[in-house]
Design an enzyme around this catalytic site. Sequence first.
Site, PDB file in Angstrom:
ATOM      1  N   ASN A  51      70.738  62.893 106.135  1.00 36.88           N
ATOM      2  CA  ASN A  51      72.014  62.332 106.604  1.00 36.88           C
ATOM      3  C   ASN A  51      72.386  62.766 108.030  1.00 36.88           C
ATOM      4  O   ASN A  51      73.240  62.144 108.671  1.00 36.88           O
ATOM      5  CB  ASN A  51      73.165  62.682 105.646  1.00 36.88           C
ATOM      6  CG  ASN A  51      73.148  61.887 104.356  1.00 36.88           C
ATOM      7  OD1 ASN A  51      73.656  62.332 103.326  1.00 36.88           O
ATOM      8  ND2 ASN A  51      72.579  60.680 104.387  1.00 36.88           N
ATOM      9  N   ASP A  91      76.788  56.808  96.199  1.00 36.35           N
ATOM     10  CA  ASP A  91      76.398  55.851  97.237  1.00 36.35           C
ATOM     11  C   ASP A  91      77.368  54.672  97.279  1.00 36.35           C
ATOM     12  O   ASP A  91      77.890  54.251  96.242  1.00 36.35           O
ATOM     13  CB  ASP A  91      74.966  55.352  96.944  1.00 36.35           C
ATOM     14  CG  ASP A  91      74.332  54.727  98.184  1.00 36.35           C
ATOM     15  OD1 ASP A  91      74.867  54.912  99.293  1.00 36.35           O
ATOM     16  OD2 ASP A  91      73.305  54.054  98.037  1.00 36.35           O
TER      17      ASP A  91
HETATM   18  C1  FPP Z   1      76.685  57.604 100.646  1.00 34.42           C
HETATM   19  O1  FPP Z   1      77.357  56.404 100.925  1.00 34.42           O
HETATM   20  C2  FPP Z   1      77.596  58.716 100.832  1.00 34.42           C
HETATM   21  C3  FPP Z   1      77.353  59.800 101.600  1.00 34.42           C
HETATM   22  C4  FPP Z   1      76.120  60.002 102.359  1.00 34.42           C
HETATM   23  C5  FPP Z   1      78.360  60.830 101.761  1.00 34.42           C
HETATM   24  C6  FPP Z   1      79.019  61.190 100.488  1.00 34.42           C
HETATM   25  C7  FPP Z   1      80.069  62.121 100.799  1.00 34.42           C
HETATM   26  C8  FPP Z   1      81.270  62.150 100.240  1.00 34.42           C
HETATM   27  C9  FPP Z   1      81.745  61.234  99.195  1.00 34.42           C
HETATM   28  C10 FPP Z   1      82.155  63.199 100.667  1.00 34.42           C
HETATM   29  C11 FPP Z   1      81.802  64.358  99.784  1.00 34.42           C
HETATM   30  C12 FPP Z   1      82.846  65.302  99.845  1.00 34.42           C
HETATM   31  C13 FPP Z   1      83.017  66.219  98.898  1.00 34.42           C
HETATM   32  C14 FPP Z   1      84.207  67.049  98.987  1.00 34.42           C
HETATM   33  C15 FPP Z   1      82.055  66.429  97.796  1.00 34.42           C
HETATM   34  P1  FPP Z   1      76.856  55.552 102.165  1.00 34.42           P
HETATM   35  O2  FPP Z   1      77.614  55.996 103.348  1.00 34.42           O
HETATM   36  O3  FPP Z   1      75.370  55.664 102.313  1.00 34.42           O
HETATM   37  O4  FPP Z   1      77.272  54.142 101.720  1.00 34.42           O
HETATM   38  P2  FPP Z   1      76.521  52.767 102.053  1.00 34.42           P
HETATM   39  O5  FPP Z   1      75.227  52.792 101.290  1.00 34.42           O
HETATM   40  O6  FPP Z   1      77.464  51.737 101.531  1.00 34.42           O
HETATM   41  O7  FPP Z   1      76.330  52.705 103.527  1.00 34.42           O
END
Ligand code: FPP
Length: 233
Positions: free
Chosen positions: A68, A20
């Site tokens: 998501n 996250d």
């Molecule tokens: C949460 O951060 C992250 C996600 C929902 C996506 C995670 C995906 C990746 C890191 C890409 C994965 C790829 C591979 C190849 C495994 P957020 O967007 O909710 O962050 P925030 O809380 O700061 O808004």
Amino acid sequence: MSDTATVGAVKPRHIAFIMDGNGRWAKKRGMPREYGHRFGVKAFQNVLEHCDKLGLEAVTFYAFSTENWKRPKREVDAILKLMDTYLGECEKKIDDYVFRIVFLGDKAAFDEKRRARMERLEESTKNRTRVLNIALNYGGRDEIVHACNRLLDEKRTSVTEADFATMLYTAASPELDLIVRTGGDLRISNFLLWQAAYAELYFTNVLWPDFGPAEVDAAIAEFSLRKRRFGGV
Ligand code: FPP
């Protein structure tokens, strides 16, 4: 992937990561959220490589939840594109890859091309013992309902906990020891609800793109100090 590293006295066998903080990381830099996800993939690769060196038997990453899909289309498309690129690279180098790849979640949500690639990766690595679980279109409640439906399909009238565990997406993995969540929130967000029963929880304010080997070592060092009683005294 290379030589070994060690941390702490009691080592976990299976760690799961809630990645996250990508969006906030990007915002702090005045960039769109997709930029954070791009660096999130780099962090994922670094952490996976380190977990390999540590000799973990299983490592699980929460890449995309059943919730998501509610994000703006542009962001969903960007995450899936990053995933496609990564999985494409994996496929090319599959013989160098030490892990059995398992996708946690319902693949039916993905188009035929993406689903076929996921199935090829699972099939071509299925005889390896160490597991990399990538949770994609995954929800813990959805997984439990899916397991119930599989049992109903088999017309089972009673089951044990062990039977139930064989119906979960994580059937190939050892018990979960530790859940690590980056980004500062103190919840598990529908992740590995069954498997978390006796897992230790570790929360850090570090945003996922800044998370790396040193932070993994810190989580394991704390894990090794915890007294796990599994309901006993
Ligand atoms: C949460 O951060 C992250 C996600 C929902 C996506 C995670 C995906 C990746 C890191 C890409 C994965 C790829 C591979 C190849 C495994 P957020 O967007 O909710 O962050 P925030 O809380 O700061 O808004």
